[in-house]
Design a protein around this motif. Structure first.
Motif, PDB file in Angstrom:
ATOM      1  N   VAL A 146      -4.386   8.674   3.030  1.00 31.02           N
ATOM      2  CA  VAL A 146      -3.142   8.503   3.969  1.00 31.02           C
ATOM      3  C   VAL A 146      -2.008   7.737   3.125  1.00 31.02           C
ATOM      4  O   VAL A 146      -2.173   7.184   2.412  1.00 31.02           O
ATOM      5  CB  VAL A 146      -3.506   7.665   5.260  1.00 31.02           C
ATOM      6  N   GLU A 190      -8.471   1.444  10.328  1.00 29.25           N
ATOM      7  CA  GLU A 190      -7.379   2.080  11.096  1.00 29.25           C
ATOM      8  C   GLU A 190      -6.162   1.025  11.512  1.00 29.25           C
ATOM      9  O   GLU A 190      -5.116   1.332  11.410  1.00 29.25           O
ATOM     10  CB  GLU A 190      -7.878   2.582  12.634  1.00 29.25           C
ATOM     11  N   LEU A 247       8.815   1.531   4.680  1.00 30.37           N
ATOM     12  CA  LEU A 247      10.280   1.512   4.399  1.00 30.37           C
ATOM     13  C   LEU A 247      11.111   2.314   5.318  1.00 30.37           C
ATOM     14  O   LEU A 247      12.093   1.860   6.041  1.00 30.37           O
ATOM     15  CB  LEU A 247      10.720   1.683   3.001  1.00 30.37           C
ATOM     16  N   ILE A 301      -4.175   0.869   8.444  1.00 25.25           N
ATOM     17  CA  ILE A 301      -3.111   1.924   8.056  1.00 25.25           C
ATOM     18  C   ILE A 301      -2.164   2.005   9.164  1.00 25.25           C
ATOM     19  O   ILE A 301      -0.885   1.985   8.902  1.00 25.25           O
ATOM     20  CB  ILE A 301      -4.217   3.248   8.606  1.00 25.25           C
ATOM     21  N   ARG A 355     -10.547   9.037  15.190  1.00 25.59           N
ATOM     22  CA  ARG A 355     -12.000   8.534  15.912  1.00 25.59           C
ATOM     23  C   ARG A 355     -11.706   8.125  17.239  1.00 25.59           C
ATOM     24  O   ARG A 355     -12.609   8.654  18.176  1.00 25.59           O
ATOM     25  CB  ARG A 355     -12.208   7.232  15.252  1.00 25.59           C
ATOM     26  N   PRO A 388       1.355   6.082   3.958  1.00 23.48           N
ATOM     27  CA  PRO A 388       2.247   5.063   4.741  1.00 23.48           C
ATOM     28  C   PRO A 388       3.487   5.306   4.530  1.00 23.48           C
ATOM     29  O   PRO A 388       4.509   5.441   5.461  1.00 23.48           O
ATOM     30  CB  PRO A 388       1.827   3.677   4.784  1.00 23.48           C
ATOM     31  N   GLU A 389       3.958   5.495   3.315  1.00 24.18           N
ATOM     32  CA  GLU A 389       5.423   5.439   2.947  1.00 24.18           C
ATOM     33  C   GLU A 389       5.812   7.237   2.521  1.00 24.18           C
ATOM     34  O   GLU A 389       6.841   7.283   2.047  1.00 24.18           O
ATOM     35  CB  GLU A 389       5.690   4.976   1.240  1.00 24.18           C
ATOM     36  N   TYR A 426     -12.386  13.460  11.640  1.00 21.78           N
ATOM     37  CA  TYR A 426     -13.378  14.339  12.106  1.00 21.78           C
ATOM     38  C   TYR A 426     -13.197  15.700  12.031  1.00 21.78           C
ATOM     39  O   TYR A 426     -11.888  16.191  12.623  1.00 21.78           O
ATOM     40  CB  TYR A 426     -13.994  13.814  13.471  1.00 21.78           C
ATOM     41  N   ARG A 435       1.849   1.590   8.013  1.00 22.34           N
ATOM     42  CA  ARG A 435       2.892   2.453   8.773  1.00 22.34           C
ATOM     43  C   ARG A 435       3.813   1.762   9.629  1.00 22.34           C
ATOM     44  O   ARG A 435       5.293   2.051   9.152  1.00 22.34           O
ATOM     45  CB  ARG A 435       2.166   3.444   9.781  1.00 22.34           C
ATOM     46  N   LEU A 480       1.025  -1.139  -0.137  1.00 19.74           N
ATOM     47  CA  LEU A 480      -0.038  -0.074  -0.177  1.00 19.74           C
ATOM     48  C   LEU A 480       0.587   1.297  -0.023  1.00 19.74           C
ATOM     49  O   LEU A 480       1.654   1.428   0.852  1.00 19.74           O
ATOM     50  CB  LEU A 480      -1.024  -0.028   1.106  1.00 19.74           C
ATOM     51  N   ARG A 484       8.585  -0.354  -4.788  1.00 23.70           N
ATOM     52  CA  ARG A 484       8.820   0.870  -3.674  1.00 23.70           C
ATOM     53  C   ARG A 484      10.173   0.358  -3.058  1.00 23.70           C
ATOM     54  O   ARG A 484      10.724   1.495  -2.890  1.00 23.70           O
ATOM     55  CB  ARG A 484       7.977   0.342  -2.420  1.00 23.70           C
ATOM     56  N   ASN A 485      10.933  -0.848  -3.290  1.00 18.68           N
ATOM     57  CA  ASN A 485      12.250  -0.797  -3.002  1.00 18.68           C
ATOM     58  C   ASN A 485      13.050  -0.133  -3.905  1.00 18.68           C
ATOM     59  O   ASN A 485      14.146   0.594  -3.633  1.00 18.68           O
ATOM     60  CB  ASN A 485      12.540  -2.104  -2.638  1.00 18.68           C
ATOM     61  N   MET A 519      -3.812   5.035   1.126  1.00 23.14           N
ATOM     62  CA  MET A 519      -4.889   4.625   1.866  1.00 23.14           C
ATOM     63  C   MET A 519      -6.175   5.701   2.189  1.00 23.14           C
ATOM     64  O   MET A 519      -5.759   6.985   1.850  1.00 23.14           O
ATOM     65  CB  MET A 519      -4.489   3.848   3.006  1.00 23.14           C
ATOM     66  N   ASN A 520      -7.131   5.318   2.754  1.00 25.17           N
ATOM     67  CA  ASN A 520      -8.085   6.084   3.121  1.00 25.17           C
ATOM     68  C   ASN A 520      -8.168   6.195   4.668  1.00 25.17           C
ATOM     69  O   ASN A 520      -8.358   5.277   5.037  1.00 25.17           O
ATOM     70  CB  ASN A 520      -9.471   5.961   2.355  1.00 25.17           C
ATOM     71  N   GLU A 521      -8.606   7.192   5.245  1.00 25.74           N
ATOM     72  CA  GLU A 521      -8.801   7.364   6.632  1.00 25.74           C
ATOM     73  C   GLU A 521      -9.712   8.384   7.061  1.00 25.74           C
ATOM     74  O   GLU A 521      -9.979   9.133   6.466  1.00 25.74           O
ATOM     75  CB  GLU A 521      -7.428   7.755   7.491  1.00 25.74           C
ATOM     76  N   THR A 522     -10.970   7.852   7.882  1.00 23.24           N
ATOM     77  CA  THR A 522     -11.763   8.723   8.289  1.00 23.24           C
ATOM     78  C   THR A 522     -11.471   9.585   9.454  1.00 23.24           C
ATOM     79  O   THR A 522     -10.938   8.857  10.358  1.00 23.24           O
ATOM     80  CB  THR A 522     -13.164   7.908   8.665  1.00 23.24           C
TER      81      THR A 522
END
Lengths: 581, 116
Positions: free
Chosen positions: A153, B82, B93, B85, A130, A155-156, A79, B89, A71, A226-227, A74-77
């Motif tokens: 989101v 969550e 890398l 995610i 949340r 992550p990398e 508020y 994370r 990944l 990705r590497n 991504m998606n994150e909810t």
């Protein structure tokens, strides 16, 4: 008898009054239920019928890691917390709770916003998680509400930022893959129409309930590894630091499929914080969006054209005087002193402009770059290697570049003389890399591609292996000759840098930068490039490196080549390419 | 208490349809008037209405249960999202590179290939 008459009369009066009253009811009911039917039905619907949009989830984006999807986006909810200052009972409690639970997400002036009692809606915190939202809800604060928002989101972090692009506050994909495939990633929102109770709970009664589920966006798997991407970005950053260049790009492609293995650009940015970027140029993917004069890398394409047309061979010779005159213009070599009768191999090894202008002449009558020579060059450069046109890679804002046809007033002999050594045309890194790949892979042109497949129901569904859009771009024998020439050129000066047992070839490029006023080239600025490949029997990767900087005189061999070497030596292990010999 | 016995002639068709029934019928001496009929009909309508209301209420009850389950599913989906995610994370890398295990790793001095 008299009583009977009276009784009948009273009854009639009573019946008449009753009839009148009933008539009033009937008329009133007729008015309400028939004439005003639409109005009251609409009012009832407004109260009872709830229409909701079921938002589609934006598609995820994956890179590959050891051949498996990994990944990247991504998606994150989260508020958005808002307040209604008019109904807040205990402002200090709201301030204390918000500071304690969501201190880092609060607007700096949120306490002042709570004093605006004439307003019913003030946003006091954004991007609250949340868990934070649940803690705030537990406090039961009056006048505080929540609004769920979906955000991207990464992550990398900033990995492959210009390839990915970003999604703005309105949910619109911009730049990169997000921009190009926005419609596919967005999906289609669903629809819910239902009768609800006072608590907004949907009820199954009624015949007007509609539930159309949302169609989530496509989950796309990139060809990017990705590497490799990460290593390319590190090597490029080290190259910029070492040379003082301010901009750089690295493109790594599989020459047998056109798949992009890495596409790095510096300076870069974090797509999660795109709004903090002050220079929008950072959003651009220079490997596809910034055409430039490719310089000496193109000499390989000129040589391939000559060999393919049978007018030159690597061992053929010509008289080098370090200068050659075309239509009254004198073209010189950057490297002086290799004068006399020399081979075209020597011309490639030392990147002598005169050698490739000679190839262009031999495509004509041997003395001048005739119309016929120019048409042949155009056919190869434009129609076969596809320079100066969009490649069709699935990324937003690709630029076509410029390549003048012989029938254009700019397509004269001097133009084509300079094109023979990579000036006088504008092309992007991805165009040059794709054309170069076709030249070294036996003559098959593959459209550069960044999409490897999709993830459907948590399963990886790769698309069919790419097929060449054109075969026979050059003959296989031409391809063999060109690889041998480039391997010889690299081995003669830089072979000691390479891993033993592999065939590594390439060409340096030092491009002049055109002045903004269109009058010639800048004296104090040049772009350094290196275009090469590696493998054993056949090339398994092509790497193109470009470094530039305002006011920086950069050189291909000194500045760009070390970046290529660094990546090439690393990628051999990563791709588990076994040595031969 | 008296009753009257009547004999009726029936058509052939009716006879065929009710071949195994008695051809003798007994009629009750109790007569129901129009008011009684009206009340009975009203009662039947009321009973049917009650049955409808009972069923509708039961269906609405299911709606509340379904709504609660939907909310639970949404909550669990969000928790799953969550966790995914967080997992992404932790396996990024940069995270791996800065881990204590990665810091202890060294670059191999040489690579040997074995032909199988």
């Amino acid at each position: 008898m008299k009583q009977t008459v009276l009784y009948t009369r009273r009854s009639r009066i009573f019946a008449t009054i009753l009839l009148l009253i009933v008539s009033i009811f009937v008329v009133r009911l007729f008015y309400l239920q028939v004439i005003q039917h639409g109005h009251y039905a609409a009012l009832a619907d407004q109260e009872q019928l709830k229409k909701e949009r079921i938002p589609a989830m934006r598609g995820l984006i994956y890179a590959k890691s050891d051949g498996k999807p990994s990944l990247l986006v991504m998606n994150e909810t989260v508020y958005t917390v808002f307040a209604d200052p008019a109904i807040i009972k205990d402002k200090q409690e709201v301030v204390d709770v918000m500071k304690r639970v969501a201190g880092g997400n609060l607007r700096t002036d949120f306490e002042a916003l709570l004093d605006k009692t004439d307003s019913r809606y003030q946003i006091i915190a954004t991007k609250v998680t949340r868990l934070q939202a649940d803690k705030i809800k537990e406090e039961g604060l009056s006048g505080v509400g929540f609004q769920a928002v979906s955000q991207r989101v990464y992550p990398e972090g900033s990995l492959a930022a210009q390839v990915l692009g970003f999604v703005n506050g309105e949910g619109e994909g911009l730049y990169g893959l997000e921009g190009y495939m926005d419609a596919d990633l967005q999906g289609v929102d669903g629809r819910l129409e239902t009768v609800t109770d006072v608590s907004d709970v949907p009820l199954t009664i009624g015949d007007r309930n509609v539930r159309e589920p949302a169609q989530n966006g496509d989950n796309i798997v990139l060809t990017i590894d990705r590497n490799i991407q990460s290593y390319a970005e590190q090597a490029l950053a080290a190259g910029l630091k070492r040379t003082g260049a301010t901009n750089g790009s690295v493109l790594i492609m599989d020459p047998t499929s056109g798949e992009i293995m890495a596409m790095a650009n510096l300076p870069t940015y974090n797509p999660a914080e795109y709004f903090k970027v002050t220079d929008v140029a950072q959003f651009n993917n220079n490997a596809i969006s910034k055409p430039y004069e490719p310089g000496s890398d193109v000499k390989t394409l000129t040589m391939a054209t000559g060999i393919d047309q049978g007018v030159v061979k690597p061992e053929d010779t010509f008289l080098n005087t370090d200068a050659i005159e075309i239509d009254g213009w004198t073209i010189g070599n950057a490297t002086k002193g290799k004068t006399g009768i020399i081979s075209f191999q020597t011309a490639l090894t030392w990147s002598l402009n005169t050698g490739f202008v000679t190839v262009a002449q031999r495509l004509g009558d041997g003395k001048t770059i005739t119309r016929s020579a120019r048409e042949t060059m155009y056919q190869y450069f434009h129609d076969r290697f596809r320079l100066g046109q969009l490649t069709g890679i699935e990324l937003a804002n690709e630029a076509p570049g410029i390549l003048y046809a012989p029938d254009h007033q700019e397509g004269n002999a001097i133009r084509y003389a300079t094109m023979a050594f990579g000036q006088g045309l504008d092309a992007t890194l991805v165009q040059v890399t794709a054309g170069f790949s076709a030249m070294i892979n036996g003559g098959s042109y593959y459209t550069p591609t960044i999409v490897d497949g999709y993830v459907v129901d948590n399963s990886y569904d790769p698309i069919d292996a790419p097929k060449p859009v054109e075969s026979g771009v050059v003959k296989e024998s031409t391809s063999d000759s060109m690889r041998a020439m480039m391997e010889t050129a690299r081995a003669s000066s830089f072979g000691y840098l390479d891993r033993q047992g592999y065939k590594i070839g390439g060409k340096t490029g030092t491009s002049q930068v055109a002045r903004e006023d269109g009058r010639g080239y800048k004296d104090d600025e040049s772009i350094a490039t290196y275009l090469g490949y590696g493998g054993t029997d056949m090339p398994e990767y092509v790497i193109m490196v470009s470094l530039s900087g305002e006011g920086r005189e950069l050189q291909g061999a000194r500045d760009a080549l070390p970046v290529f070497t660094d990546i090439s030596n690393w990628i051999i292990d990563y791709l588990k390419i076994q040595p031969k010999g | 208490m008296s009753y009257q016995q009547n004999n009726y002639y029936v058509s052939r068709r009716q006879q065929n349809w009710s071949r195994n029934q008695n051809t003798t019928r007994y009629t009750s001496a109790v007569k129901l008037g129009p008011v009684t009929h009206t009340i009975l009909v009203a009662l039947m309508v009321a009973v049917l209405g009650l049955i409808y209301l009972t069923q509708a209420t039961r269906a609405t009850g299911y709606d509340y249960e379904a709504q609660a389950i939907d909310s639970q599913i949404a909550e669990l989906d969000q928790q799953k999202s969550e966790l995914e995610i967080e997992n992404a994370r932790l396996t990024a890398l940069e995270t791996i590179r800065s881990s204590s295990v990665a810091r202890e790793m060294t670059t191999p001095a040489s690579t040997e290939y074995v032909n199988q």
